[in-house]
Design a protein around this motif. Structure first.
Motif, mmCIF file in Angstrom:
data_model
loop_
_atom_site.group_PDB
_atom_site.id
_atom_site.type_symbol
_atom_site.label_atom_id
_atom_site.label_comp_id
_atom_site.label_asym_id
_atom_site.label_seq_id
_atom_site.Cartn_x
_atom_site.Cartn_y
_atom_site.Cartn_z
ATOM 1 N N CYS A 1 8.328 6.304 -9.425
ATOM 2 C CA CYS A 1 7.465 6.196 -8.185
ATOM 3 C C CYS A 1 8.520 5.684 -7.313
ATOM 4 C CB CYS A 1 6.450 5.031 -8.382
ATOM 5 S SG CYS A 1 6.453 2.845 -8.659
ATOM 6 N N GLU B 1 -4.079 0.203 -8.384
ATOM 7 C CA GLU B 1 -5.235 1.221 -8.596
ATOM 8 C C GLU B 1 -5.361 2.089 -7.128
ATOM 9 O OE1 GLU B 1 -8.516 -1.432 -7.521
ATOM 10 O OE2 GLU B 1 -7.703 -3.014 -6.725
ATOM 11 N N VAL B 2 -6.112 3.143 -7.259
ATOM 12 C CA VAL B 2 -6.262 4.670 -5.863
ATOM 13 C C VAL B 2 -7.440 3.487 -5.136
ATOM 14 C CG1 VAL B 2 -6.786 6.255 -5.305
ATOM 15 C CG2 VAL B 2 -5.660 5.616 -7.144
ATOM 16 N N GLU C 1 -0.633 11.106 -3.192
ATOM 17 C CA GLU C 1 -0.309 11.130 -1.818
ATOM 18 C C GLU C 1 -1.889 10.388 -1.733
ATOM 19 O OE1 GLU C 1 1.502 13.977 1.016
ATOM 20 O OE2 GLU C 1 1.228 15.515 -0.294
ATOM 21 N N ALA C 2 -2.176 10.300 -2.608
ATOM 22 C CA ALA C 2 -3.353 9.378 -2.640
ATOM 23 C C ALA C 2 -3.551 7.832 -1.950
ATOM 24 C CB ALA C 2 -4.349 9.160 -3.630
ATOM 25 N N TYR D 1 1.336 -1.338 0.143
ATOM 26 C CA TYR D 1 0.146 -0.021 -0.199
ATOM 27 C C TYR D 1 0.798 1.111 0.054
ATOM 28 C CZ TYR D 1 -4.285 -2.954 1.398
ATOM 29 O OH TYR D 1 -4.949 -4.193 0.614
ATOM 30 N N THR D 2 0.672 2.001 -0.652
ATOM 31 C CA THR D 2 1.071 3.596 -0.893
ATOM 32 C C THR D 2 0.661 4.259 0.591
ATOM 33 O OG1 THR D 2 -0.170 4.618 -2.500
ATOM 34 C CG2 THR D 2 1.642 3.492 -3.281
ATOM 35 N N TYR E 1 -8.633 8.100 -0.328
ATOM 36 C CA TYR E 1 -8.285 9.157 -0.048
ATOM 37 C C TYR E 1 -7.815 9.809 -1.813
ATOM 38 C CZ TYR E 1 -7.402 7.655 4.865
ATOM 39 O OH TYR E 1 -7.216 7.572 5.640
ATOM 40 N N GLU E 2 -9.006 9.022 -2.612
ATOM 41 C CA GLU E 2 -7.979 10.178 -3.926
ATOM 42 C C GLU E 2 -8.476 10.764 -4.358
ATOM 43 O OE1 GLU E 2 -11.137 8.236 -6.303
ATOM 44 O OE2 GLU E 2 -9.747 8.626 -8.220
ATOM 45 N N TYR F 1 -3.045 3.706 -3.219
ATOM 46 C CA TYR F 1 -2.690 2.849 -4.116
ATOM 47 C C TYR F 1 -2.712 1.538 -3.272
ATOM 48 C CZ TYR F 1 -1.754 6.921 -7.240
ATOM 49 O OH TYR F 1 -1.946 7.431 -8.270
ATOM 50 N N LYS F 2 -3.155 0.791 -3.611
ATOM 51 C CA LYS F 2 -3.091 -0.838 -3.573
ATOM 52 C C LYS F 2 -1.308 -1.277 -4.971
ATOM 53 C CE LYS F 2 -5.048 -4.725 -2.915
ATOM 54 N NZ LYS F 2 -6.732 -5.601 -3.030
#
Ligand code: SF4
Lengths: 280, 187
Positions: free
Chosen positions: B76, B139-140, B149-150, B30-31, B143-144, B152-153
Motif C-alpha cells: 500500500c 477496515e473498509v 478505491e473504497a 483514512y484512505t 464506498y465499499e 479504509y480506516k
C-alpha cells in the motif's frame, strides 16, 4: 519438432506474474546499494535505505514490492520448431495472468474501455508481443509496468539534423518533467530509430536489459554513460526530494530508420522496474 | 532524527512541522483516491453529509493490493497526489489537516494548505511492502463498491513520511531540486 502444451504456458505465466511482482532483480538491488553509498543528500540516503528495506520485506513476505502491479506486458519468443498443443496460445497467456493476479493477491488495474473506465477485475488483457525465432523453445518475459512512470514517458519524431545532441536533449527534458511522479530513482529506457511504433517498443525492450549491462555498440554505450551522468546532475534525487540519485541506469536500443526520420522514445521506469523470464 | 507524530494531528503540532522533516506517524488514517474524492466532493456540493467526519483527520492517497489470508492489508504505497488536486481545496474546507501521497501539488492546493493550516506529507512511492508492514488495522468504512478505491480506516504505527509542504506553504520539491542541482554542477 517439440510439443508444448498451453497448460504449461498458462502455469508459467501465472508464476511469472507473482515472481516479477514480489522479487526485485539483482541488478536493481545492486544499483540501489551503490547509489546509496554515493548519495549526497541525507534525506535521499534515508529514502534509498527505505527502498532497499522495502524490497527485502516484499521478498520475505512474498507480497508485491509496489501496490501498482501494473499493466502486464508480455514478450513471447516462439521457436519455429515448436508445436503448441491444447488451447489457443493467446487465451493461455491471458488465463495465466487472471490466475496469477488472483492467486498472487496482486492489484487489478486494467479498465475495459479507456473512456468509460470500468475495471476488468482480473488485470487482463495483457499487452503481448510475439516473435518467431529459430529453435525448439518458447521464451516468455513478463514485465508488469505501473501507471505512475508509464504516464511520464514520451515519443518525439526528431529531424535527422537534430543528431545525438537533439536525442540527449529530449531524453533529459522528459526525465526532468517526470520529476517525482515517476518514483525516482528511475531506470530510463530509450528507443532510437525505427518508425512511429517501433521506437516506443525499443524503449520498452531497453528496460528489460539489466542496468549493469551496456549496449554492445561503442557510441551507444557512450551515450548511455553520458546521459546517466547528465540525468544525475539534474538534482531531482530519490523521490524528487533532492539529491544525486535521479536514475540508476540508462539503457538504449537502436534500429535502422528512414533517411528522413529520427524517432526517439523514452520509457520511464521506476525503481520497481520488473521483468522475469522463463524458457520452456 | 525522525519526529514521532500522533494522529489525528493537533494544530499545535502542525505549526512545528517544517518542510524536510522526516516523521513517523502513529494513529488513524483514512484512505481515499480518485473515485472516493470525486464522490465526496459531489456529496459536499449536494449539501449531504459525508460518510466520515474529516475534521482534524489525515487522508492517505492509496489503492492497496488485496490482503493475503491472515494479513491486514496488501502492499500500500502512495499514489500520485496531483490527480486529487481538483478536489483537495474543497476537502480541506471540511477540516482535513493532513494528506499523504507522492508528487507535486498545484498552487490552489498549496494556497488551501496555508489557509487551512494543513500539511502535505509524502511517503515513498513504490515502498508498498514496507508501508504495509506499518499498518496494524484496516477496515473498509465507506464506498465499499469502489474496491481498491473504497475508503479504509487504517491504524498505523511508525508510518514513515516526509513533510513536503508545510503549513506556511514551504515546498520541498521547489527548494531541494534547485539546491542539489547547484551543488552537483559545481562539483
Ligand atoms: S511508478 Fe513504479 S514505484 Fe511508483 S507507484 Fe508506480 S509502479 Fe510503483
Amino acid at each position: 519438432m517439440k510439443e508444448i502444451h498451453t497448460c504449461k504456458i498458462q502455469d508459467a505465466v501465472s508464476r511469472l506474474c507473482m515472481e516479477s511482482n514480489y522479487y526485485l532483480s539483482e541488478d536493481i538491488k545492486e544499483g540501489l546499494l551503490s547509489s546509496k553509498a554515493e548519495e549526497i543528500s541525507p534525506l535521499g540516503k534515508s529514502i534509498l535505505q527505505d527502498i532497499i528495506d522495502n524490497a527485502e520485506v516484499a521478498e520475505k513476505r512474498a507480497i508485491p514490492i509496489c501496490q501498482d502491479t501494473g499493466t502486464v506486458v508480455v514478450f513471447v519468443e516462439i521457436g519455429q520448431d515448436v508445436h503448441i498443443t491444447g488451447d489457443s496460445l493467446e487465451e493461455a497467456i491471458q488465463n495465466g495472468i487472471r490466475k496469477g493476479y488472483q492467486e498472487g493477491f496482486l492489484r487489478k488495474s486494467m479498465v475495459e474501455d479507456p473512456l468509460l473506465r470500468v475495471n476488468t477485475r482480473d488485470n487482463t488483457p495483457a499487452i503481448i508481443h510475439y516473435s518467431i525465432v529459430k529453435g525448439e523453445h518458447i521464451k516468455i518475459t513478463l514485465a508488469p509496468k505501473g501507471g505512475g512512470s508509464e504516464n511520464m514517458s514520451a515519443l518525439k519524431m526528431l529531424k535527422p539534423s537534430d543528431g545525438m545532441e537533439g536525442v540527449e536533449e529530449f531524453v533529459l527534458k522528459t526525465v526532468d518533467e517526470a520529476g517525482p511522479n515517476a518514483c525516482p530513482p528511475l531506470i530510463i529506457g530509450v528507443g532510437i530509430g525505427g518508425n512511429f511504433e517501433m521506437a516506443p517498443l525499443l524503449a520498452k525492450k531497453a528496460l528489460l536489459r539489466p542496468i549493469n549491462q551496456s549496449h554492445p555498440k561503442k557510441h551507444i554505450k557512450e551515450m548511455e554513460d553520458r546521459l546517466l551522468l547528465k540525468i544525475n546532475a539534474l538534482g531531482i534525487g530519490p523521490q524528487g526530494l533532492g539529491g544525486r540519485t535521479t536514475a540508476l541506469g540508462v539503457n538504449i536500443e537502436v534500429f535502422p530508420t528512414h533517411i528522413a526520420s529520427l524517432p526517439v522514445a523514452v520509457n520511464i521506469g521506476c525503481h520497481v522496474t520488473r521483468h522475469r523470464t522463463v524458457i520452456l | 532524527m525522525k519526529k514521532k507524530i500522533t494522529l489525528p494531528i493537533q494544530d499545535e503540532v502542525i505549526s512545528t512541522l517544517e518542510a524536510g522533516d522526516e516523521v513517523l506517524l502513529t494513529g488513524i488514517l483514512y484512505t481515499g483516491r480518485d473515485a472516493a474524492h470525486k464522490r465526496m466532493v459531489e456529496t459536499i456540493k449536494d449539501n449531504k453529509p459525508l460518510p466520515i467526519d474529516l475534521r482534524n483527520q489525515t487522508i492517505y492517497y492509496v489503492g492497496p493490493c488485496p490482503a493475503k489470508p491472515g494479513e491486514i492489508i496488501g502492499s500500500c504505497g502512495p499514489t500520485t497526489s496531483g490527480r486529487m488536486d481538483a478536489y483537495t481545496p474543497i476537502i480541506l474546507e471540511q477540516g482535513l489537516k493532513g494528506m499523504i501521497g507522492k508528487g507535486e501539488r498545484n498552487k490552489a492546493v498549496i494556497d488551501a494548505i496555508i489557509k487551512n493550516k494543513a500539511v502535505y506529507f509524502t511517503a515513498i512511492g513504490g515502498a508498498g511492502a514496507l508501508l504495509a508492514d506499518r499498518v496494524k488495522k484496516a477496515e473498509v468504512i465507506a464506498y465499499e463498491d469502489l474496491g481498491a478505491e473504497a475508503i479504509y480506516k487504517l491504524y498505523v504505527e511508525d508510518f514513515p513520511a516526509v513533510v513536503t509542504i508545510d503549513a506556511k506553504g514551504n515546498n520541498l520539491y521547489d527548494t531541494q531540486k534547485e539546491k542539489y542541482k547547484k551543488i552537483l554542477n559545481q562539483a
